[in-house]
Design an enzyme around this catalytic site. Structure first.
Site, short mmCIF file in Angstrom:
data_model
loop_
_atom_site.label_atom_id
_atom_site.label_comp_id
_atom_site.label_asym_id
_atom_site.label_seq_id
_atom_site.Cartn_x
_atom_site.Cartn_y
_atom_site.Cartn_z
N PHE A 252 0.81 -1.22 0.00
CA PHE A 252 0.00 0.00 0.00
C PHE A 252 0.84 1.28 0.00
O PHE A 252 0.38 2.33 -0.42
CB PHE A 252 -0.87 0.04 1.27
CG PHE A 252 -2.01 -0.95 1.29
CD1 PHE A 252 -2.98 -0.94 0.30
CD2 PHE A 252 -2.13 -1.87 2.32
CE1 PHE A 252 -4.05 -1.83 0.34
CE2 PHE A 252 -3.19 -2.76 2.37
CZ PHE A 252 -4.15 -2.74 1.38
N SER A 283 -1.86 -6.58 -7.00
CA SER A 283 -1.88 -5.45 -6.07
C SER A 283 -2.49 -5.90 -4.76
O SER A 283 -3.22 -6.89 -4.72
CB SER A 283 -2.74 -4.31 -6.63
OG SER A 283 -4.12 -4.63 -6.47
N ASP A 284 -2.22 -5.18 -3.69
CA ASP A 284 -2.99 -5.42 -2.47
C ASP A 284 -4.42 -4.91 -2.72
O ASP A 284 -4.70 -4.23 -3.71
CB ASP A 284 -2.36 -4.73 -1.26
CG ASP A 284 -2.80 -5.38 0.05
OD1 ASP A 284 -3.86 -6.03 0.06
OD2 ASP A 284 -2.10 -5.23 1.06
N ALA A 285 -5.32 -5.27 -1.81
CA ALA A 285 -6.74 -4.99 -2.03
C ALA A 285 -6.99 -3.48 -2.17
O ALA A 285 -6.61 -2.71 -1.28
CB ALA A 285 -7.55 -5.54 -0.86
N ALA A 287 -5.49 -1.37 -3.81
CA ALA A 287 -4.29 -0.51 -3.82
C ALA A 287 -4.22 0.37 -5.07
O ALA A 287 -3.70 1.48 -5.02
CB ALA A 287 -3.03 -1.36 -3.70
#
Ligand code: NOJ
Length: 763
Positions: A252, A283-285, A287
């Site tokens: 993030f 990607s992170d959630a 992001a």
């Protein structure tokens, strides 16, 4: 990572790739992609969470994910281990679009249904085989639940205990972190390079430097030089790539002013080109969408830039699926950018064997036989035994089994606190509690003893905040219904009737982990009040500390008779706590994070630089040197520290030669003797210090460790081989170099109490 050699290596790889015959996988994917529409290709780059996160959602045509699947606009799902749900979604995936199976991910962090100690706890075992085996068991259980991709290992180095996610990683040291990262990858993915139906793909996270969040505030910016990032933080990510990690999750945070999910230096230059990673990056959630908040551009702009920087899959932002077609039409991305990312995801599916058998991980007979088994639980007990750090003992431990024991405290009967953060198990609440474990062995009484916090609103939001987000319609139970004074009075009464008190206090699961940063990392106030009242009874008090992070324990260290840090020890926590408290198991774990005396010391880590005005760690304030007016520099408990019920003596260190040619090797040795009366395990640690270098170097750096078992009176010689690899670092020009000169070589039981000698490296 030298730029010139990287460029040469890259040119050679490209040449080889151009000449190499196309593999079966390449031909399969060439053919498949030649038949896919642009929309279907972009669909492969889209990852969504399953509805209700972990709930057993029913599949209907109204479901958003079903609609996306039918339109060929979804490449993967995560967040559920519901076999029937996944099977149905897989069927729909095959019926729709290009008929490409889904990849199915899950946050399997420290075990799946069988819960192991939280990762920070596991790291304190310093036992990479044990860690590998926990990942192996987690892979078995996850793969028996329809999951083929785990969002683990989390390998972020962290030097600041205010950050709640310190609990998910392996601590503050890059060398140990690298060894743990490899162990996790081996355990999850297997070691033969082929995914059988018990192997799952890893997703190494959070790439990169998420643990460097400024002031320990979650999601905060990271301000590190490239050199410090490479030397202090990157090794675990790099070692995971060396071990063959299949995927990475971008983090993030920003680095060098660019959010990690669109950071070409991190994803392309370093991970792919310098370290040779060939898998995909998700990607992170949300992001990608968050890059709008970072101030980079609107969703279309940030999606295009993320793709071009090397990101392949979008988790929950709908940035790729929503804007890439438009960006292609406007010339902001190329078809080659989309094809490249799509190919990487299809390769992962191919390697998993999903094209051959899309239902490979959906064997319902496995799910009844291979999950939460007695064997897995027995291993959880062993893992917990090896992950408990004895911080203080004035002789009260081990306890006698014929003693009358008052087990008190709000965490004494809390199963979910044993399971800890990021546990997706259906069995969290069944985890064996400290009270249950102790009561199986000895005569035990119980009292809750206190609230968590005196501030009711604070306690409510810590306890129930997460459920309010993820469980629509959730009604929180009432708390603070019994006055704190009464709870304390009951506990004191139980203590007075007992021979010894075991006080179970600290952090519930929601008090650490994601979105759980703290500015005050002491034992929460209501519980501290309980400890003080127990102390006033004059009975011996053993503090069983449940926590996911280092806490400030100055008062506890001075006043408690013993402190056993059990972290969140998992499904079998209570049994393992009893095993250690009663001496059936001799504790051997050692800290992998420094415990500060005062939150104002943070960030605090053993491998710091010296400064131009150093000050001995344990000396009080002096003007014009690097220290504090009101606190010494030393941590309360240093990195590598942990007590045992026996004692160990170390011989002076010897070197096989006083000098080493830069391309040669030298062996550093000590003899360790068990000088006490119980058998025990000792974790022997080797540190180096580069005395003069062209850039400043840390005062100590871990470069080796061994865990040895010794019977009373027995000795063992422990050898460490040193080569230029252990003595190298990234210099100011970011080249990995071993600079000739003197190195202090130190060996000891922790980072503070080492004995050293000098090795001269000749160029
Ligand atoms: C956000 C977290 O940062 C990450 O660790 C996790 O894997 C994803 N959410 C998916 O749950």
């Amino acid at each position: 990572m030298n730029v010139k050699s990287t460029a040469l290596a890259l040119a050679a790889t490209l040449l080889l790739a151009a000449c190499a015959p196309r593999s079966d996988m390449d031909r399969y994917i060439d053919d498949l992609m030649s038949r896919m529409t642009l929309e279907q290709k972009i669909g492969q780059l889209n990852l969504h969470s399953a509805p209700g996160f972990v709930s057993a959602a029913r599949v209907t045509e109204e479901d958003e994910n079903v609609k996306l699947l039918r339109a060929g606009r979804l490449g993967g799902l995560y967040g559920t281990g519901n076999l029937e749900y996944i099977r149905r979604m897989q069927e729909i995936a095959l019926e729709s679009g290009a008929g490409i199976p889904l990849i199915t991910g899950m946050d399997v962090i420290h075990g799946y249904q069988t819960v192991f100690p939280v990762p920070l706890a596991l790291s304190t075992s310093w036992n990479t085989e044990l860690v590998e085996q926990t990942a192996r068991i987690a892979a078995t259980e996850a793969s028996a639940s329809g999951i083929n991709w785990v969002f683990s290992p989390m390998v972020d180095i962290c030097r600041d205990a205010r950050w709640g996610r310190i609990v998910e990683g392996g601590g503050e040291d890059p060398y140990l972190g690298g060894e743990l990262a490899k162990a996790y990858v081996r355990g999850y993915q297997g070691t033969d390079g082929i995914y059988d139906d018990h192997d799952v793909m890893v997703c190494v996270k959070h790439y990169a430097l998420y643990g460097g969040a400024e002031a320990g505030r979650d999601y905060n910016s990271v301000f590190l030089s490239r050199q410090e990032a490479l030397n202090g933080y990157m090794r675990p990510y790099q070692q995971a790539a060396c071990a063959g990690a299949a995927s990475y999750m971008s983090s993030f945070n920003e680095f060098e002013g660019i959010p990690a999910s669109m950071n070409k230096y991190l994803m392309d230059d370093l991970l792919r080109k310098a370290w040779g990673f060939g898998g995909f990056i998700v990607s992170d959630a949300t992001a990608i969408a968050e890059e709008v908040n970072h101030g980079i551009g609107d969703l279309q702009e940030v999606s295009a830039r993320s793709l071009q920087a090397g990101l392949d899959m979008d988790m929950n932002s709908d940035g790729f699926v929503g804007t890439l077609q438009k960006s292609l039409a406007e010339g902001r991305v190329t078809e080659a950018d989309i094809d490249r990312a799509c190919r990487r995801i299809l390769e992962a599916k191919y390697k998993l064997g999903l094209f051959e058998n899309p239902f490979k991980y959906l064997d319902a007979t496995r799910s009844v036989k291979e999950i939460y088994t007695p064997e897995h639980l027995a291993f959880a007990r062993k893992a917990a035994q090896e992950s408990m750090v004895l911080l203080k003992n004035n002789g009260v431990l081990p306890l006698r089994k014929d003693a009358r024991i008052a087990v008190v405290g709000p965490l004494a009967k809390d199963g979910s606190a044993m399971a800890g953060t990021w546990s997706m198990s259906d069995h969290n609440d069944e985890s064996v509690t400290p009270y249950e474990g102790i009561a199986e062995v000895a005569k035990a009484s119980y009292a809750e003893g206190s609230w968590l916090f005196k501030d009711k609103e604070l306690e409510e939001s810590v306890r129930f905040g997460l459920f309010k987000i993820f469980r629509p319609g959730y009604t929180a139970p009432a708390i603070h219904t019994v006055p704190q004074e009464r709870l304390i009075a009951e506990a004191v009464a139980k203590a007075r009737q007992a021979d010894v008190v075991v006080a179970c206090v600290g952090e519930i699961a929601n008090l650490n982990g994601e979105g759980a940063s703290r500015t005050d990392i002491s034992v929460p106030d209501a519980q501290e009040e309980l400890l003080k009242a127990l102390k006033a009874t004059g009975k011996p008090v053993v503090m069983v500390l449940v926590t996911g992070r280092p806490l400030t324990l100055g008062w506890e260290d001075a006043e408690m008779d013993a402190i056993l840090n059990v972290w969140s020890p998992g499904s079998e926590g209570g049994h393992a706590i009893a095993d250690v408290l009663f001496g059936d198991v001799n504790p051997s774990a050692k800290l992998t994070t420094s415990f500060p005396r005062n939150v104002g010391q943070l960030p605090l880590y053993y491998n710091h630089k010296n400064t131009g005005r150093p000050h001995p760690d344990d000396e009080p304030y002096r003007k014009f040197v690097s220290c504090y007016i009101d606190e010494i520099n030393a941590p309360l408990y240093p990195f590598g520290y942990g007590l045992s019920y026996t004692t160990f003596a170390y011989s002076p260190i010897t070197l096989s030669a006083p000098e080493m040619p830069v391309d040669g090797s030298v062996t550093a040795s000590v003899t360790v003797t068990n000088t006490g009366s119980r058998a025990g395990d000792e974790i022997v640690q080797l540190y180096i210090h580069d005395v003069f270098a062209t850039s400043t170097r840390p005062v100590k750096e871990l470069k080796g460790f061994r865990k040895v078992h010794l019977d009373p009176g027995a000795s063992v010689r422990v050898d460490f081989t040193l080569t230029k690899e252990e003595l190298s670092y990234y210099n100011h020009g970011l080249q990995w170099v071993c600079e000739p000169g003197d190195f202090e070589i130190m060996i000891g039981p922790n980072s503070r109490d080492t004995d050293g000698t000098v090795l001269r490296v000749i160029g």
